[in-house]
Motif scaffolding. Structure first.
Motif, PDB file in Angstrom:
ATOM      1  N   LYS A  78       0.841  -1.325   0.116  1.00 16.53           N
ATOM      2  CA  LYS A  78      -0.134   0.078  -0.061  1.00 16.53           C
ATOM      3  C   LYS A  78       0.854   1.181  -0.113  1.00 16.53           C
ATOM      4  CE  LYS A  78      -3.860  -2.234   2.218  1.00 16.53           C
ATOM      5  NZ  LYS A  78      -4.927  -2.249   3.245  1.00 16.53           N
ATOM      6  N   LYS A  91      -5.198  -2.159  -4.159  1.00 12.07           N
ATOM      7  CA  LYS A  91      -6.466  -2.405  -5.209  1.00 12.07           C
ATOM      8  C   LYS A  91      -5.709  -2.504  -6.466  1.00 12.07           C
ATOM      9  CE  LYS A  91     -10.137   0.574  -2.761  1.00 12.07           C
ATOM     10  NZ  LYS A  91      -9.186   0.622  -1.547  1.00 12.07           N
ATOM     11  N   GLU A 122     -10.223  -5.006  -8.775  1.00 15.61           N
ATOM     12  CA  GLU A 122     -11.123  -3.735  -8.262  1.00 15.61           C
ATOM     13  C   GLU A 122     -12.107  -3.256  -9.413  1.00 15.61           C
ATOM     14  OE1 GLU A 122     -12.682  -1.057  -5.228  1.00 15.61           O
ATOM     15  OE2 GLU A 122     -11.394  -2.723  -5.064  1.00 15.61           O
ATOM     16  N   ARG A 123     -11.342  -3.151 -10.555  1.00 18.81           N
ATOM     17  CA  ARG A 123     -12.288  -2.616 -11.647  1.00 18.81           C
ATOM     18  C   ARG A 123     -11.419  -2.700 -12.907  1.00 18.81           C
ATOM     19  NH1 ARG A 123     -14.970   3.423 -11.371  1.00 18.81           N
ATOM     20  NH2 ARG A 123     -16.102   2.290  -9.425  1.00 18.81           N
ATOM     21  N   ARG A 169     -13.124  12.478 -13.861  1.00 15.29           N
ATOM     22  CA  ARG A 169     -12.622  11.716 -12.758  1.00 15.29           C
ATOM     23  C   ARG A 169     -13.800  10.244 -12.606  1.00 15.29           C
ATOM     24  NH1 ARG A 169      -9.394  13.830  -7.934  1.00 15.29           N
ATOM     25  NH2 ARG A 169      -8.331  13.641  -9.754  1.00 15.29           N
ATOM     26  N   PHE A 204     -12.758   7.561 -10.800  1.00 15.66           N
ATOM     27  CA  PHE A 204     -12.466   6.353  -9.537  1.00 15.66           C
ATOM     28  C   PHE A 204     -11.871   7.453  -8.409  1.00 15.66           C
ATOM     29  CE2 PHE A 204     -10.381   3.743  -6.749  1.00 15.66           C
ATOM     30  CZ  PHE A 204     -11.214   2.718  -6.368  1.00 15.66           C
ATOM     31  N   ASP A 205     -12.275   7.435  -7.448  1.00 18.06           N
ATOM     32  CA  ASP A 205     -11.693   8.247  -6.040  1.00 18.06           C
ATOM     33  C   ASP A 205     -11.857   7.482  -4.716  1.00 18.06           C
ATOM     34  OD1 ASP A 205     -10.866  10.075  -4.408  1.00 18.06           O
ATOM     35  OD2 ASP A 205     -11.879  11.947  -5.445  1.00 18.06           O
ATOM     36  N   LYS A 206     -10.993   6.900  -4.335  1.00 14.88           N
ATOM     37  CA  LYS A 206     -11.317   5.859  -3.257  1.00 14.88           C
ATOM     38  C   LYS A 206      -9.926   5.642  -2.528  1.00 14.88           C
ATOM     39  CE  LYS A 206     -13.839   1.860  -1.516  1.00 14.88           C
ATOM     40  NZ  LYS A 206     -14.456   0.814  -2.073  1.00 14.88           N
ATOM     41  N   ASP A 207      -9.931   5.961  -0.972  1.00 17.57           N
ATOM     42  CA  ASP A 207      -8.725   5.481  -0.338  1.00 17.57           C
ATOM     43  C   ASP A 207      -7.313   6.015  -0.879  1.00 17.57           C
ATOM     44  OD1 ASP A 207     -10.450   3.852   1.079  1.00 17.57           O
ATOM     45  OD2 ASP A 207     -10.119   2.073   0.025  1.00 17.57           O
ATOM     46  N   THR A 251      -6.956   8.149  -7.143  1.00 13.54           N
ATOM     47  CA  THR A 251      -7.978   8.660  -8.081  1.00 13.54           C
ATOM     48  C   THR A 251      -7.450   8.245  -9.564  1.00 13.54           C
ATOM     49  OG1 THR A 251      -6.295  10.698  -8.579  1.00 13.54           O
ATOM     50  CG2 THR A 251      -7.962  10.890  -6.586  1.00 13.54           C
ATOM     51  N   TYR A 284      -1.594   8.387  -6.865  1.00 10.28           N
ATOM     52  CA  TYR A 284      -1.592   7.542  -5.385  1.00 10.28           C
ATOM     53  C   TYR A 284      -0.314   8.229  -4.781  1.00 10.28           C
ATOM     54  CZ  TYR A 284      -1.727   4.220  -1.653  1.00 10.28           C
ATOM     55  OH  TYR A 284      -1.577   3.550  -0.591  1.00 10.28           O
TER      56      TYR A 284
END
Length: 343
Positions: free
Chosen positions: A48, A79, A104-105, A192, A194-197, A200, A221
Protein backbone atom coordinates in the motif's frame (compact mmCIF):
# COMPACT_ATOMS: atom_id res chain seq x y z
CA UNK A 1 39.49 -47.00 -16.51
CA UNK A 2 37.08 -45.14 -18.81
CA UNK A 3 35.04 -48.33 -19.21
CA UNK A 4 34.71 -48.64 -15.42
CA UNK A 5 33.50 -45.03 -15.16
CA UNK A 6 30.90 -45.63 -17.87
CA UNK A 7 29.69 -48.79 -16.10
CA UNK A 8 29.47 -46.90 -12.81
CA UNK A 9 27.44 -44.09 -14.40
CA UNK A 10 25.11 -46.61 -16.04
CA UNK A 11 24.68 -48.45 -12.74
CA UNK A 12 23.83 -45.23 -10.92
CA UNK A 13 21.36 -44.25 -13.67
CA UNK A 14 19.64 -47.63 -13.60
CA UNK A 15 19.55 -47.53 -9.81
CA UNK A 16 17.97 -44.07 -9.86
CA UNK A 17 15.35 -45.20 -12.37
CA UNK A 18 14.52 -48.29 -10.32
CA UNK A 19 14.25 -46.20 -7.15
CA UNK A 20 11.99 -43.70 -8.93
CA UNK A 21 9.77 -46.53 -10.18
CA UNK A 22 9.49 -48.06 -6.73
CA UNK A 23 8.60 -44.68 -5.23
CA UNK A 24 6.53 -43.44 -8.17
CA UNK A 25 3.33 -42.94 -6.15
CA UNK A 26 5.14 -40.82 -3.58
CA UNK A 27 6.79 -38.78 -6.31
CA UNK A 28 3.46 -38.19 -8.09
CA UNK A 29 1.83 -37.17 -4.79
CA UNK A 30 4.71 -34.80 -4.10
CA UNK A 31 4.33 -33.22 -7.54
CA UNK A 32 0.57 -32.81 -7.01
CA UNK A 33 1.12 -31.21 -3.62
CA UNK A 34 3.69 -28.85 -5.08
CA UNK A 35 1.23 -27.75 -7.76
CA UNK A 36 -1.61 -27.31 -5.25
CA UNK A 37 0.56 -25.27 -2.90
CA UNK A 38 1.50 -22.67 -5.51
CA UNK A 39 0.42 -19.30 -4.18
CA UNK A 40 -0.84 -16.25 -6.08
CA UNK A 41 1.32 -13.14 -6.06
CA UNK A 42 -0.34 -10.97 -3.42
CA UNK A 43 2.27 -8.20 -3.52
CA UNK A 44 -0.02 -6.12 -5.73
CA UNK A 45 -2.71 -6.29 -3.03
CA UNK A 46 -0.51 -6.05 0.04
CA UNK A 47 1.81 -3.20 -1.00
CA UNK A 48 0.00 0.00 0.00
CA UNK A 49 3.05 2.24 -0.10
CA UNK A 50 3.85 2.07 -3.81
CA UNK A 51 2.28 2.06 -7.22
CA UNK A 52 3.03 -1.31 -8.80
CA UNK A 53 2.74 -1.94 -12.54
CA UNK A 54 2.63 -5.24 -14.41
CA UNK A 55 2.83 -5.15 -18.19
CA UNK A 56 0.62 -8.10 -19.11
CA UNK A 57 0.36 -7.43 -22.85
CA UNK A 58 2.54 -5.48 -25.28
CA UNK A 59 1.07 -6.61 -28.60
CA UNK A 60 -1.34 -5.14 -31.13
CA UNK A 61 -3.59 -6.53 -33.91
CA UNK A 62 -0.38 -7.24 -35.83
CA UNK A 63 0.39 -10.95 -36.15
CA UNK A 64 3.60 -11.21 -34.16
CA UNK A 65 5.46 -13.06 -31.45
CA UNK A 66 3.82 -10.90 -28.77
CA UNK A 67 2.60 -13.02 -25.91
CA UNK A 68 -0.56 -10.95 -25.39
CA UNK A 69 -2.33 -7.94 -26.79
CA UNK A 70 -2.88 -4.70 -24.87
CA UNK A 71 -3.00 -5.19 -21.10
CA UNK A 72 -1.62 -3.22 -18.14
CA UNK A 73 -2.19 -3.96 -14.45
CA UNK A 74 -1.68 -1.14 -11.96
CA UNK A 75 -2.08 -1.51 -8.20
CA UNK A 76 -2.29 1.29 -5.64
CA UNK A 77 -3.58 1.38 -2.10
CA UNK A 78 -4.05 -2.37 -2.07
CA UNK A 79 -6.36 -2.28 -5.09
CA UNK A 80 -5.70 -3.79 -8.52
CA UNK A 81 -6.88 -2.04 -11.67
CA UNK A 82 -6.65 -3.54 -15.14
CA UNK A 83 -6.39 -1.34 -18.22
CA UNK A 84 -7.43 -3.16 -21.41
CA UNK A 85 -7.75 -6.92 -21.80
CA UNK A 86 -6.51 -7.97 -25.22
CA UNK A 87 -6.15 -11.52 -26.50
CA UNK A 88 -3.87 -13.58 -24.25
CA UNK A 89 -4.15 -11.15 -21.34
CA UNK A 90 -5.79 -13.65 -18.96
CA UNK A 91 -3.12 -16.25 -19.71
CA UNK A 92 -0.45 -13.62 -19.12
CA UNK A 93 -2.00 -12.65 -15.78
CA UNK A 94 -2.12 -16.30 -14.77
CA UNK A 95 1.56 -16.69 -15.70
CA UNK A 96 2.33 -13.80 -13.34
CA UNK A 97 0.14 -15.45 -10.66
CA UNK A 98 -2.26 -12.50 -10.40
CA UNK A 99 -5.47 -13.34 -8.46
CA UNK A 100 -7.88 -12.06 -11.13
CA UNK A 101 -10.90 -12.73 -8.91
CA UNK A 102 -9.74 -9.81 -6.74
CA UNK A 103 -9.54 -7.07 -9.35
CA UNK A 104 -11.06 -3.79 -8.20
CA UNK A 105 -12.13 -2.61 -11.66
CA UNK A 106 -11.31 -2.96 -15.34
CA UNK A 107 -10.91 0.07 -17.60
CA UNK A 108 -11.20 -0.18 -21.39
CA UNK A 109 -9.60 2.53 -23.52
CA UNK A 110 -11.59 1.95 -26.73
CA UNK A 111 -13.35 -0.72 -28.73
CA UNK A 112 -10.70 -1.96 -31.12
CA UNK A 113 -10.76 -5.72 -30.64
CA UNK A 114 -7.15 -6.03 -29.48
CA UNK A 115 -8.08 -4.02 -26.38
CA UNK A 116 -10.96 -6.16 -25.12
CA UNK A 117 -10.66 -9.58 -26.82
CA UNK A 118 -10.11 -11.36 -23.49
CA UNK A 119 -12.65 -9.41 -21.43
CA UNK A 120 -15.30 -12.13 -21.46
CA UNK A 121 -12.67 -14.72 -20.50
CA UNK A 122 -11.57 -12.52 -17.59
CA UNK A 123 -15.12 -12.07 -16.26
CA UNK A 124 -15.86 -15.77 -16.64
CA UNK A 125 -12.64 -16.82 -14.89
CA UNK A 126 -13.30 -14.48 -11.95
CA UNK A 127 -16.78 -15.94 -11.49
CA UNK A 128 -15.62 -19.56 -11.69
CA UNK A 129 -12.73 -19.01 -9.27
CA UNK A 130 -14.50 -17.34 -6.43
CA UNK A 131 -15.24 -13.70 -7.14
CA UNK A 132 -17.98 -12.53 -4.75
CA UNK A 133 -19.25 -9.39 -6.49
CA UNK A 134 -19.76 -8.58 -10.19
CA UNK A 135 -16.69 -7.09 -11.84
CA UNK A 136 -17.12 -3.43 -12.78
CA UNK A 137 -15.93 -2.71 -16.32
CA UNK A 138 -15.64 0.96 -17.19
CA UNK A 139 -15.07 2.45 -20.60
CA UNK A 140 -16.44 4.70 -23.34
CA UNK A 141 -20.09 4.82 -24.30
CA UNK A 142 -20.73 1.45 -25.88
CA UNK A 143 -19.49 -0.51 -22.86
CA UNK A 144 -23.01 -1.77 -22.10
CA UNK A 145 -23.43 -2.99 -25.67
CA UNK A 146 -20.19 -4.98 -25.43
CA UNK A 147 -21.06 -6.59 -22.09
CA UNK A 148 -24.61 -7.36 -23.22
CA UNK A 149 -23.09 -9.16 -26.20
CA UNK A 150 -20.78 -11.17 -23.98
CA UNK A 151 -23.68 -12.04 -21.66
CA UNK A 152 -25.62 -13.43 -24.61
CA UNK A 153 -22.62 -15.36 -25.89
CA UNK A 154 -21.87 -16.88 -22.47
CA UNK A 155 -25.46 -17.58 -21.42
CA UNK A 156 -25.22 -21.31 -22.18
CA UNK A 157 -21.92 -21.64 -20.34
CA UNK A 158 -23.37 -19.86 -17.31
CA UNK A 159 -26.41 -22.13 -17.29
CA UNK A 160 -24.38 -25.33 -17.45
CA UNK A 161 -21.95 -24.27 -14.74
CA UNK A 162 -24.69 -23.01 -12.43
CA UNK A 163 -26.55 -26.30 -12.79
CA UNK A 164 -23.42 -28.23 -11.85
CA UNK A 165 -22.03 -25.95 -9.10
CA UNK A 166 -24.49 -24.67 -6.44
CA UNK A 167 -22.05 -22.02 -5.24
CA UNK A 168 -21.92 -20.54 -8.75
CA UNK A 169 -25.72 -20.62 -9.00
CA UNK A 170 -25.85 -18.37 -5.92
CA UNK A 171 -23.67 -15.77 -7.66
CA UNK A 172 -25.00 -15.84 -11.22
CA UNK A 173 -24.72 -12.06 -11.60
CA UNK A 174 -20.95 -12.31 -11.17
CA UNK A 175 -20.77 -14.24 -14.46
CA UNK A 176 -21.54 -11.17 -16.54
CA UNK A 177 -19.95 -8.06 -15.04
CA UNK A 178 -21.31 -4.53 -14.63
CA UNK A 179 -20.83 -1.97 -17.43
CA UNK A 180 -19.98 1.61 -16.44
CA UNK A 181 -20.01 4.09 -19.30
CA UNK A 182 -17.93 7.26 -19.20
CA UNK A 183 -19.63 10.37 -20.54
CA UNK A 184 -18.06 13.78 -21.13
CA UNK A 185 -19.86 17.12 -20.92
CA UNK A 186 -19.59 19.50 -23.86
CA UNK A 187 -16.02 20.78 -24.06
CA UNK A 188 -14.82 18.49 -21.27
CA UNK A 189 -11.68 16.46 -21.97
CA UNK A 190 -11.12 14.74 -18.62
CA UNK A 191 -13.43 13.29 -15.99
CA UNK A 192 -12.77 11.57 -12.67
CA UNK A 193 -13.92 7.96 -12.73
CA UNK A 194 -12.47 6.60 -9.46
CA UNK A 195 -11.71 8.28 -6.13
CA UNK A 196 -11.27 6.05 -3.09
CA UNK A 197 -8.73 5.52 -0.31
CA UNK A 198 -6.30 8.03 -1.79
CA UNK A 199 -6.40 6.56 -5.30
CA UNK A 200 -7.76 8.71 -8.11
CA UNK A 201 -8.23 7.74 -11.75
CA UNK A 202 -9.21 10.21 -14.45
CA UNK A 203 -10.35 9.29 -17.95
CA UNK A 204 -9.04 11.61 -20.63
CA UNK A 205 -9.94 11.89 -24.30
CA UNK A 206 -7.09 11.06 -26.69
CA UNK A 207 -6.70 11.37 -30.46
CA UNK A 208 -7.35 8.10 -32.26
CA UNK A 209 -9.63 9.13 -35.13
CA UNK A 210 -11.83 7.68 -36.50
CA UNK A 211 -12.29 5.96 -33.11
CA UNK A 212 -14.40 8.25 -30.93
CA UNK A 213 -14.29 8.31 -28.05
CA UNK A 214 -10.87 6.85 -27.34
CA UNK A 215 -9.59 7.19 -23.81
CA UNK A 216 -6.39 7.29 -21.83
CA UNK A 217 -6.28 7.09 -18.03
CA UNK A 218 -4.32 8.95 -15.35
CA UNK A 219 -3.83 7.22 -12.00
CA UNK A 220 -2.47 9.12 -8.99
CA UNK A 221 -1.47 7.79 -5.59
CA UNK A 222 0.83 9.13 -2.88
CA UNK A 223 2.36 11.76 -5.15
CA UNK A 224 2.94 9.36 -8.04
CA UNK A 225 1.33 9.82 -11.44
CA UNK A 226 0.90 7.14 -14.11
CA UNK A 227 -0.50 7.84 -17.58
CA UNK A 228 -1.86 4.92 -19.63
CA UNK A 229 -2.33 6.27 -23.13
CA UNK A 230 -4.45 3.64 -24.85
CA UNK A 231 -4.16 4.06 -28.62
CA UNK A 232 -3.46 7.61 -29.73
CA UNK A 233 -1.47 9.65 -32.16
CA UNK A 234 0.92 12.19 -30.69
CA UNK A 235 -1.27 15.23 -30.09
CA UNK A 236 -1.30 18.41 -27.97
CA UNK A 237 -4.57 17.18 -26.42
CA UNK A 238 -2.56 14.58 -24.48
CA UNK A 239 -0.16 17.05 -22.84
CA UNK A 240 -2.09 17.61 -19.61
CA UNK A 241 -2.41 13.88 -19.03
CA UNK A 242 1.31 13.33 -19.68
CA UNK A 243 2.62 16.35 -17.82
CA UNK A 244 5.12 15.46 -15.06
CA UNK A 245 4.10 11.78 -15.14
CA UNK A 246 6.40 9.54 -13.14
CA UNK A 247 5.54 6.85 -15.68
CA UNK A 248 3.89 7.18 -19.09
CA UNK A 249 2.82 3.79 -20.46
CA UNK A 250 2.38 4.80 -24.05
CA UNK A 251 1.47 3.09 -27.30
CA UNK A 252 4.33 3.13 -29.74
CA UNK A 253 4.76 2.99 -33.50
CA UNK A 254 8.20 2.79 -35.12
CA UNK A 255 7.11 4.68 -38.22
CA UNK A 256 10.70 4.95 -39.49
CA UNK A 257 10.84 1.15 -39.73
CA UNK A 258 7.39 0.79 -41.27
CA UNK A 259 8.02 3.46 -43.91
CA UNK A 260 11.23 1.69 -44.86
CA UNK A 261 9.38 -1.62 -45.14
CA UNK A 262 6.48 -0.40 -47.30
CA UNK A 263 8.44 -0.17 -50.62
CA UNK A 264 9.86 -3.63 -49.94
CA UNK A 265 6.34 -4.96 -49.41
CA UNK A 266 5.27 -3.60 -52.78
CA UNK A 267 8.32 -5.08 -54.50
CA UNK A 268 7.33 -8.46 -53.06
CA UNK A 269 3.74 -8.10 -54.27
CA UNK A 270 2.42 -7.51 -50.74
CA UNK A 271 0.18 -4.62 -51.79
CA UNK A 272 -2.52 -5.39 -49.22
CA UNK A 273 -0.01 -5.38 -46.35
CA UNK A 274 1.57 -2.17 -47.63
CA UNK A 275 -1.79 -0.41 -47.82
CA UNK A 276 -2.68 -1.49 -44.28
CA UNK A 277 0.67 -0.20 -43.03
CA UNK A 278 0.18 3.16 -44.75
CA UNK A 279 -3.28 3.59 -43.24
CA UNK A 280 -2.21 2.78 -39.69
CA UNK A 281 0.65 5.30 -39.50
CA UNK A 282 -1.45 8.48 -39.03
CA UNK A 283 -3.44 7.37 -35.98
CA UNK A 284 -0.67 5.88 -33.88
CA UNK A 285 2.15 7.45 -31.88
CA UNK A 286 5.26 7.91 -34.01
CA UNK A 287 8.25 7.15 -31.80
CA UNK A 288 10.19 10.31 -32.60
CA UNK A 289 7.24 12.63 -32.10
CA UNK A 290 6.39 10.75 -28.91
CA UNK A 291 9.91 11.24 -27.57
CA UNK A 292 9.69 14.97 -28.23
CA UNK A 293 6.31 15.28 -26.52
CA UNK A 294 7.39 13.23 -23.50
CA UNK A 295 10.40 15.53 -23.11
CA UNK A 296 8.21 18.64 -23.33
CA UNK A 297 5.74 17.16 -20.82
CA UNK A 298 8.46 16.38 -18.28
CA UNK A 299 7.80 12.63 -18.25
CA UNK A 300 10.30 10.86 -16.01
CA UNK A 301 9.97 7.34 -17.44
CA UNK A 302 8.55 6.56 -20.88
CA UNK A 303 7.52 2.93 -21.26
CA UNK A 304 6.68 1.85 -24.80
CA UNK A 305 3.95 -0.73 -25.37
CA UNK A 306 1.43 -1.78 -28.08
CA UNK A 307 4.60 -2.22 -30.13
CA UNK A 308 4.44 -1.93 -33.94
CA UNK A 309 6.28 -3.57 -35.62
CA UNK A 310 6.81 -6.00 -32.78
CA UNK A 311 10.52 -6.07 -31.83
CA UNK A 312 11.02 -9.81 -31.50
CA UNK A 313 14.82 -9.87 -31.53
CA UNK A 314 17.72 -7.97 -29.97
CA UNK A 315 18.61 -6.28 -33.26
CA UNK A 316 15.05 -5.14 -33.95
CA UNK A 317 14.74 -3.81 -30.38
CA UNK A 318 17.80 -1.63 -30.98
CA UNK A 319 16.36 -0.34 -34.25
CA UNK A 320 12.97 0.23 -32.64
CA UNK A 321 14.05 3.18 -30.47
CA UNK A 322 16.66 4.57 -32.85
CA UNK A 323 16.94 8.36 -32.41
CA UNK A 324 14.52 8.59 -29.47
CA UNK A 325 17.31 9.13 -26.95
CA UNK A 326 18.33 12.33 -28.74
CA UNK A 327 14.87 13.79 -28.10
CA UNK A 328 13.92 12.31 -24.72
CA UNK A 329 16.33 12.59 -21.79
CA UNK A 330 14.34 10.62 -19.23
CA UNK A 331 14.32 6.85 -18.77
CA UNK A 332 13.19 5.01 -21.90
CA UNK A 333 12.07 1.37 -21.85
CA UNK A 334 10.63 -0.99 -24.45
CA UNK A 335 8.10 -3.04 -22.47
CA UNK A 336 7.99 -6.83 -22.39
CA UNK A 337 5.18 -9.10 -21.23
CA UNK A 338 5.63 -9.89 -17.55
CA UNK A 339 7.66 -6.76 -16.77
CA UNK A 340 7.05 -5.34 -13.27
CA UNK A 341 7.79 -1.77 -12.18
CA UNK A 342 7.49 -0.30 -8.68
CA UNK A 343 7.10 3.44 -8.18
Amino acid sequence: MIRKIIYAVLALTVGALVLAWINRDALVDQAIQGRLQQKPDRSFLEDKEHVRVLICGTGSPEVSSAKAQACTLVSAGGKMFLFDVGDGAVRSLAHSKIPVNQLERVFITHFHSDHFNDLATLINAGWIWGRKTPLEVQGPVGMKQVLDGFAQAYALDEGYRSANMPHLAKNRAVAFGVPLEIAFAEGQRAVRVFDKDGVTIDATLVAHDPVKPALGYVLKYKGKKVFISGDTEVSPVNMDAMRDANLAIHESYAAHMVRRAIPQMRKLGMDFEATVAERTIPYHADNMALAQQAQEAGVKHLLLTHLIPYPDSFVVRQMYTEGMGQQFKGKLTVAQDGMILVL
